[in-house]
Design an enzyme around this catalytic site. Structure first.
Site, PDB file in Angstrom:
ATOM      1  N   LYS A 238       0.792  -1.232  -0.167  1.00 25.87           N
ATOM      2  CA  LYS A 238       0.196  -0.067  -0.119  1.00 25.87           C
ATOM      3  C   LYS A 238       0.889   1.383   0.182  1.00 25.87           C
ATOM      4  O   LYS A 238       1.900   1.215   0.656  1.00 25.87           O
ATOM      5  CB  LYS A 238      -0.762   0.294   1.304  1.00 25.87           C
ATOM      6  CG  LYS A 238      -2.095  -0.725   1.166  1.00 25.87           C
ATOM      7  CD  LYS A 238      -3.244   0.043   0.871  1.00 25.87           C
ATOM      8  CE  LYS A 238      -4.626  -1.029   0.653  1.00 25.87           C
ATOM      9  NZ  LYS A 238      -5.437  -0.573  -0.314  1.00 25.87           N
TER      10      LYS A 238
ATOM     11  N   TYR B  79       7.751  -3.387   3.149  1.00 24.69           N
ATOM     12  CA  TYR B  79       8.931  -4.313   2.606  1.00 24.69           C
ATOM     13  C   TYR B  79      10.221  -4.088   2.219  1.00 24.69           C
ATOM     14  O   TYR B  79      11.234  -4.377   2.729  1.00 24.69           O
ATOM     15  CB  TYR B  79       8.244  -4.778   1.363  1.00 24.69           C
ATOM     16  CG  TYR B  79       8.653  -5.930   0.640  1.00 24.69           C
ATOM     17  CD1 TYR B  79       8.408  -7.354   1.204  1.00 24.69           C
ATOM     18  CD2 TYR B  79       9.467  -6.012  -0.730  1.00 24.69           C
ATOM     19  CE1 TYR B  79       9.274  -8.472   0.771  1.00 24.69           C
ATOM     20  CE2 TYR B  79      10.172  -6.875  -1.053  1.00 24.69           C
ATOM     21  CZ  TYR B  79      10.032  -8.311  -0.585  1.00 24.69           C
ATOM     22  OH  TYR B  79      10.521  -9.491  -1.140  1.00 24.69           O
TER      23      TYR B  79
ATOM     24  N   THR C 255       7.362 -17.055  -9.251  1.00 24.21           N
ATOM     25  CA  THR C 255       6.690 -17.887  -7.905  1.00 24.21           C
ATOM     26  C   THR C 255       5.552 -17.431  -7.913  1.00 24.21           C
ATOM     27  O   THR C 255       4.879 -16.288  -8.723  1.00 24.21           O
ATOM     28  CB  THR C 255       7.526 -17.415  -6.472  1.00 24.21           C
ATOM     29  OG1 THR C 255       7.287 -16.154  -6.226  1.00 24.21           O
ATOM     30  CG2 THR C 255       8.996 -17.661  -6.546  1.00 24.21           C
TER      31      THR C 255
HETATM   32  P1  NAD Z   1       6.123 -17.054  -1.036  1.00 24.39           P
HETATM   33  O1  NAD Z   1       5.043 -16.203  -0.499  1.00 24.39           O
HETATM   34  O2  NAD Z   1       5.870 -18.116  -2.092  1.00 24.39           O
HETATM   35  O3  NAD Z   1       6.859 -18.036   0.155  1.00 24.39           O
HETATM   36  C1  NAD Z   1       6.935 -17.272   1.421  1.00 24.39           C
HETATM   37  C2  NAD Z   1       7.131 -18.476   2.587  1.00 24.39           C
HETATM   38  O4  NAD Z   1       7.022 -18.012   3.870  1.00 24.39           O
HETATM   39  C3  NAD Z   1       5.405 -18.944   2.533  1.00 24.39           C
HETATM   40  O5  NAD Z   1       5.687 -20.561   2.469  1.00 24.39           O
HETATM   41  C4  NAD Z   1       4.608 -18.669   3.823  1.00 24.39           C
HETATM   42  O6  NAD Z   1       3.811 -19.392   4.490  1.00 24.39           O
HETATM   43  C5  NAD Z   1       6.143 -18.510   4.732  1.00 24.39           C
HETATM   44  N1  NAD Z   1       5.865 -17.295   5.831  1.00 24.39           N
HETATM   45  C6  NAD Z   1       5.252 -16.184   5.900  1.00 24.39           C
HETATM   46  N2  NAD Z   1       5.248 -15.659   6.882  1.00 24.39           N
HETATM   47  C7  NAD Z   1       5.537 -16.615   7.767  1.00 24.39           C
HETATM   48  C8  NAD Z   1       5.784 -16.725   9.390  1.00 24.39           C
HETATM   49  N3  NAD Z   1       5.199 -15.604   9.945  1.00 24.39           N
HETATM   50  N4  NAD Z   1       6.295 -17.750   9.886  1.00 24.39           N
HETATM   51  C9  NAD Z   1       6.659 -18.880   8.911  1.00 24.39           C
HETATM   52  N5  NAD Z   1       6.699 -18.873   7.657  1.00 24.39           N
HETATM   53  C10 NAD Z   1       6.131 -17.760   7.325  1.00 24.39           C
HETATM   54  O7  NAD Z   1       7.382 -16.268  -1.392  1.00 24.39           O
HETATM   55  P2  NAD Z   1       8.539 -16.603  -2.242  1.00 24.39           P
HETATM   56  O8  NAD Z   1       8.501 -15.751  -3.382  1.00 24.39           O
HETATM   57  O9  NAD Z   1       8.873 -17.810  -2.186  1.00 24.39           O
HETATM   58  O10 NAD Z   1       9.746 -15.498  -1.280  1.00 24.39           O
HETATM   59  C11 NAD Z   1      10.545 -15.919  -0.559  1.00 24.39           C
HETATM   60  C12 NAD Z   1      11.517 -14.984  -0.006  1.00 24.39           C
HETATM   61  O11 NAD Z   1      12.088 -14.360  -1.343  1.00 24.39           O
HETATM   62  C13 NAD Z   1      10.710 -14.025   0.647  1.00 24.39           C
HETATM   63  O12 NAD Z   1      11.555 -13.543   1.801  1.00 24.39           O
HETATM   64  C14 NAD Z   1      10.469 -12.945  -0.295  1.00 24.39           C
HETATM   65  O13 NAD Z   1      10.326 -11.640   0.400  1.00 24.39           O
HETATM   66  C15 NAD Z   1      11.806 -12.930  -1.095  1.00 24.39           C
HETATM   67  N6  NAD Z   1      11.709 -12.320  -2.510  1.00 24.39           N
HETATM   68  C16 NAD Z   1      11.018 -13.014  -3.509  1.00 24.39           C
HETATM   69  C17 NAD Z   1      10.990 -12.312  -4.688  1.00 24.39           C
HETATM   70  C18 NAD Z   1      10.307 -13.014  -5.809  1.00 24.39           C
HETATM   71  O14 NAD Z   1      10.335 -12.390  -7.109  1.00 24.39           O
HETATM   72  N7  NAD Z   1       9.643 -14.055  -5.502  1.00 24.39           N
HETATM   73  C19 NAD Z   1      11.783 -11.289  -5.073  1.00 24.39           C
HETATM   74  C20 NAD Z   1      12.451 -10.594  -3.900  1.00 24.39           C
HETATM   75  C21 NAD Z   1      12.563 -11.305  -2.639  1.00 24.39           C
END
Ligand code: NAD
Length: 469
Positions: free
Chosen positions: A318, A376, A410
């Site tokens: 947001k 974030y 993802t």
């Molecule tokens: P995703 O949402 O698919 O997976 C995140 C996982 O974290 C989920 O399984 C969720 O249940 C778990 N999670 C969330 N809150 C939690 C909590 N309080 N306790 C325990 N587990 C918890 O996301 P992703 O795309 O696989 O991202 C993984 C990491 O990579 C994250 O830190 C995200 O910020 C970072 N990231 C992702 C991208 C992208 O393009 N996908 C880019 C930059 C950074």
């Protein structure tokens, strides 16, 4: 989510159409297919500026592989290239050379001033057009922070600009370009990093600068197909996406993985744990008891940990003026505070073993900032600050590093609106999104027992995104 455009432009008709219309034509990136795959094959060209301190060690690393090694010692500025060792063949780049190189690797550690940067041109100018698809450019420089003379620091820092620009020129061929800044006399610490950057495991890592320090650690890996054998890793957020891939990759490398996720993700988490022959731990990392629950679990089942990967993360987007306070609080709690508290508990109880690895997952949003992501970006930038401050305090050969993913395919990115998703995919040197395994492979390199010199770095896994530094 599959990238339809990438598939289309890799058909003969699609490629012609994209070229005619001036649209990007990303190549399908080569990724590691087999665990016992050599880190580099084909013909590798090595070179060194005068006085290079890494060339001999580069020769040792390359000689342990299966690639044919060549050295460019045909011009005076590159005479020290022969230091790569007797297994390498001299090559005259001024003559017609029919070879296609899989990698160009250059030792620039001896460069003392801007005039001597000419050796970089002498090496790369005649060889760069001879790089094969999915090629690798790797430059080894000296950490500018260790240079006493400003002219030397300037020349070494200049290599960063060189590598970032070659990454942009070569990305359309699936080629990556990276720089290692090593501390003086840290050549023995290069091995795992050189192997990573030359291999298909670094397919989506480009335009990066990594610092390697000197360590006294003498850890070795006996089986390179299972470098993490006998070690225990905890991966948070492991039920899906990037975390699931990290669990798979660390298990592939021989680790026993504790896969952790929120209780509602238990069914999927059990699937990951069964596949990786590890354990599933249901835990909300923001729960006040979570650090104790995790520490108790580790003590009960394993007595200690060798790796903790703080991957769990959330977005609650947001613009700031419209952001409810729970969006702010939750994002900071999951993405930053939980990591600190869990580490504190593990440190307090001495549960991180000698030569253990802490890896945090940041984001390029934490580096560049992003519209609608003040919470974030704040949390993910905080992660980088945490890593940088913790790294010099660690003892017993422990390290802490971060990855900063860019656009990774993802569920999180599949949920983006189409236009933003397409822009995210294409706005990088490789003109495509990365895969979860690209992040996982980078983490596996940090976790290698011989990566002890790699400490305090944040490495972007973003295909050299145009966003941020
Ligand atoms: P995703 O949402 O698919 O997976 C995140 C996982 O974290 C989920 O399984 C969720 O249940 C778990 N999670 C969330 N809150 C939690 C909590 N309080 N306790 C325990 N587990 C918890 O996301 P992703 O795309 O696989 O991202 C993984 C990491 O990579 C994250 O830190 C995200 O910020 C970072 N990231 C992702 C991208 C992208 O393009 N996908 C880019 C930059 C950074």
């Amino acid at each position: 989510m599959s990238d339809f455009y990438l598939k289309l432009v890799n058909t003969p008709l699609g490629k012609t159409a994209a070229q005619t219309l001036g649209l990007p034509s990303p190549v399908t990136l080569k990724r590691q297919a087999r665990v016992d795959e050599p880190f580099i094959t084909g013909d590798v060209l090595a070179g060194s500026a005068s006085g290079g301190k890494a060339i001999r060690e580069l020769g040792n690393i390359l000689s342990a592989g299966t690639a044919r090694i060549h050295h460019a010692s045909h011009v005076e500025s590159l005479a020290d290239s022969a230091g790569v060792g007797p297994k390498a063949h001299p090559i005259d780049l001024s003559a017609e050379v029919s070879l296609r190189f899989s990698a160009l690797i250059f030792d620039a550690t001896g460069i003392k001033n801007a005039t001597e940067l000419r050796a970089v041109y002498d090496f790369f100018h005649p060889s760069i057009k001879k790089l094969a698809l999915n090629g690798r450019v790797l430059v080894i420089g000296r950490d500018p922070q260790t240079c006493k003379e400003p002219a030397q620091a300037a020349a070494q820092r200049a290599l960063e600009g060189f590598v970032r620009s070659t990454g942009k020129e070569l990305g359309k061929k699936g080629t990556t370009s990276n720089l290692i800044w090593m501390a003086p006399t840290a050549a023995k610490q290069l091995d795992s990093s050189v192997r990573f950057f030359l291999s298909a495991r670094s397919a989506y890592v480009s335009g990066q600068v990594v610092r390697i320090g000197k360590t006294r650690d003498t850890a070795t890996v006996t089986d390179i197909t299972a470098p993490l054998a006998g070690k225990v890793a905890l991966v948070t957020g492991a039920s899906r996406g990037i975390g699931e891939s990290i669990a798979d990759t660390l298990a592939r490398d021989g680790a026993t993985v504790i896969a952790l996720d929120i209780p509602t993700a238990m069914a999927q988490l059990e699937v990951v744990a069964a596949r990786t022959k590890g354990k599933a731990l249901a835990c909300d990392i923001t729960d006040p008891d979570a650090p104790k629950v995790i520490a108790d679990y580790v003590k009960t089942h394993f007595e200690g940990l060798d790796m903790i990967i703080h991957n769990a993360g959330i977005t609650r987007d947001k613009t700031l003026g419209n952001m409810p306070e729970h969006f702010w609080d939750m994002t900071i709690a999951v993405n930053l505070i939980a990591e600190e508290l869990i580490n504190d508990a593990l440190f307090e109880q001495n549960l991180l073993r000698e030569n253990s690895r802490i890896v945090c997952v940041s984001s390029i949003s934490g580096i560049a900032g992003n519209f609608g992501q003040t919470n974030y970006s704040t949390s993910k930038c905080g992660v980088i600050g945490y890593v940088e401050a913790l790294a010099p305090q660690l003892k017993d050969s422990m390290t802490v590093n971060a990855v900063a993913p860019g656009f990774i395919e993802t569920q999180m990115t599949a949920a983006m609106p189409l236009t933003i998703r397409e822009a995210g995919r294409r706005m990088n040197s490789l003109s495509q999104g990365g895969l979860p395994v690209d992040v996982a492979e980078t983490i596996a390199w940090f976790c290698d027992p011989t990566s002890t010199g790699v400490n305090g770095n944040t490495v972007r896994v973003c295909g050299q995104s145009l966003i941020g530094k």
